[in-house]
Design a protein around this motif. Structure first.
Motif, short mmCIF file in Angstrom:
data_model
loop_
_atom_site.label_atom_id
_atom_site.label_comp_id
_atom_site.label_asym_id
_atom_site.label_seq_id
_atom_site.Cartn_x
_atom_site.Cartn_y
_atom_site.Cartn_z
N SER A 140 10.61 6.18 -107.07
CA SER A 140 9.15 6.25 -106.99
C SER A 140 8.61 5.89 -108.37
O SER A 140 8.80 6.64 -109.34
CB SER A 140 8.70 7.65 -106.58
OG SER A 140 7.29 7.76 -106.65
N LYS A 142 5.49 4.47 -111.00
CA LYS A 142 4.11 4.21 -111.37
C LYS A 142 4.11 3.06 -112.37
O LYS A 142 4.62 3.19 -113.49
CB LYS A 142 3.47 5.44 -112.01
CG LYS A 142 3.40 6.66 -111.10
CD LYS A 142 2.33 6.50 -110.03
CE LYS A 142 2.15 7.79 -109.24
NZ LYS A 142 1.10 7.67 -108.20
N TYR A 145 -0.32 0.00 -111.11
CA TYR A 145 -1.05 -0.41 -109.92
C TYR A 145 -1.86 0.76 -109.38
O TYR A 145 -1.71 1.90 -109.82
CB TYR A 145 -0.07 -0.92 -108.85
CG TYR A 145 0.76 -2.09 -109.27
CD1 TYR A 145 0.18 -3.31 -109.63
CD2 TYR A 145 2.15 -2.01 -109.28
CE1 TYR A 145 0.95 -4.39 -110.01
CE2 TYR A 145 2.93 -3.10 -109.66
CZ TYR A 145 2.32 -4.28 -110.03
OH TYR A 145 3.09 -5.35 -110.40
N SER A 146 -2.65 0.47 -108.37
CA SER A 146 -3.43 1.53 -107.73
C SER A 146 -2.59 2.32 -106.74
O SER A 146 -3.07 3.29 -106.16
CB SER A 146 -4.65 0.93 -107.01
OG SER A 146 -4.23 -0.02 -106.03
N HIS A 147 -1.34 1.87 -106.54
CA HIS A 147 -0.46 2.53 -105.60
C HIS A 147 0.91 2.78 -106.25
O HIS A 147 1.22 2.19 -107.28
CB HIS A 147 -0.26 1.66 -104.34
CG HIS A 147 0.33 0.32 -104.64
ND1 HIS A 147 -0.44 -0.73 -105.11
CD2 HIS A 147 1.60 -0.16 -104.58
CE1 HIS A 147 0.33 -1.80 -105.31
NE2 HIS A 147 1.57 -1.47 -104.99
N THR A 148 1.67 3.63 -105.65
CA THR A 148 3.02 3.91 -106.11
C THR A 148 4.00 2.93 -105.48
O THR A 148 3.91 2.61 -104.29
CB THR A 148 3.43 5.34 -105.76
OG1 THR A 148 2.48 6.25 -106.33
CG2 THR A 148 4.81 5.67 -106.31
N TYR A 150 7.65 2.12 -104.19
CA TYR A 150 8.85 2.79 -103.71
C TYR A 150 9.96 1.76 -103.50
O TYR A 150 9.74 0.72 -102.86
CB TYR A 150 8.59 3.53 -102.40
CG TYR A 150 7.56 4.63 -102.51
CD1 TYR A 150 7.86 5.84 -103.12
CD2 TYR A 150 6.27 4.44 -102.01
CE1 TYR A 150 6.92 6.84 -103.22
CE2 TYR A 150 5.31 5.44 -102.10
CZ TYR A 150 5.64 6.64 -102.72
OH TYR A 150 4.70 7.63 -102.83
#
Length: 213
Positions: A140, A142, A145-148, A150
């Motif tokens: 996971s 970071k 970005y605005s999202h994680t 995976y």
């Protein structure tokens, strides 16, 4: 003006015929030292390597010859080194065998570094389990970005997250290790202006200066 005697000597020593050199692979010609805890099962099409970390097989072309010497050494050769294809695969086959031995005895490792403000990662259980062919774990990350992001971990890959910005990837297959490391790196390739991104091993980039208007 060149004297006649010296000119005659130069003419006698000159030859237009090319010197013949037998083609020899510098990599393929090197013998491989065999560890005591590794066994081999050669066949006409492949060489099976058995070691403490598992078993793997190296495909062999029909023209490749494997010879085991008495002093725990292996020699790789080809039928005719004058043929270009055989000469090319000579060194390649020797490298694959050597990598298989290292992979079955020590394995391969490569660190990945997350460089950037707020960049971090953690190893967690994959809620999908092994449905997509993974080993039940995922990264996971970071990455700004605005999202994680995976990344499921394949069953042949082992990941260790010692710090939030460092991932140690290990595998018994050097090629598969490189493919997975390249996949993780592709989610945030190093950029040359601020030096941010995912760096593999001792990878370095040259920082560019921003053009001012």
């Amino acid at each position: 003006m060149i004297p006649q005697a010296r000119l005659g000597s130069a003419l006698r020593n000159f030859s237009s015929s090319a010197v013949f050199h037998k083609h020899v692979s510098h990599i393929g010609g090197k013998p491989i030292m065999l560890p005591p805890n590794v066994s081999f099962s050669p066949s006409t099409t492949a060489l099976t390597v058995n070691g403490p970390l598992g078993t793997t097989s190296v495909p062999l072309h029909p023209f490749v010859r494997i010879k085991f010497s008495e002093n725990d050494m292996m020699e790789v050769s080809v039928e005719d080194a004058e043929i270009k294809v055989q000469r090319q695969m000579w060194g390649t086959t020797r490298t694959h065998i050597y990598n298989a031995i290292i992979g079955m005895t020590e394995g391969f490792k490569v660190p990945l570094y997350l460089v950037g403000v707020g960049y971090r990662t953690q190893l967690e259980d994959d809620p999908r389990g092994t449905m997509d062919g993974g080993n039940g774990k995922r990264l996971s990350m970071k990455l700004g970005y605005s999202h994680t992001v995976y990344v499921p971990i394949p069953p042949h890959i082992t990941c260790e997250v010692s710090t939030p910005t460092k991932i140690v990837v290990s595998c018994t297959d050097k090629h598969l290790l490189g493919l997975f490391a390249a996949k993780v790196r592709s989610y945030r390739k190093p950029e040359p202006y601020k030096g941010k991104g995912i760096f593999v091993g001792d990878e370095k980039i040259r920082i560019k200066s921003v053009k001012k208007k």
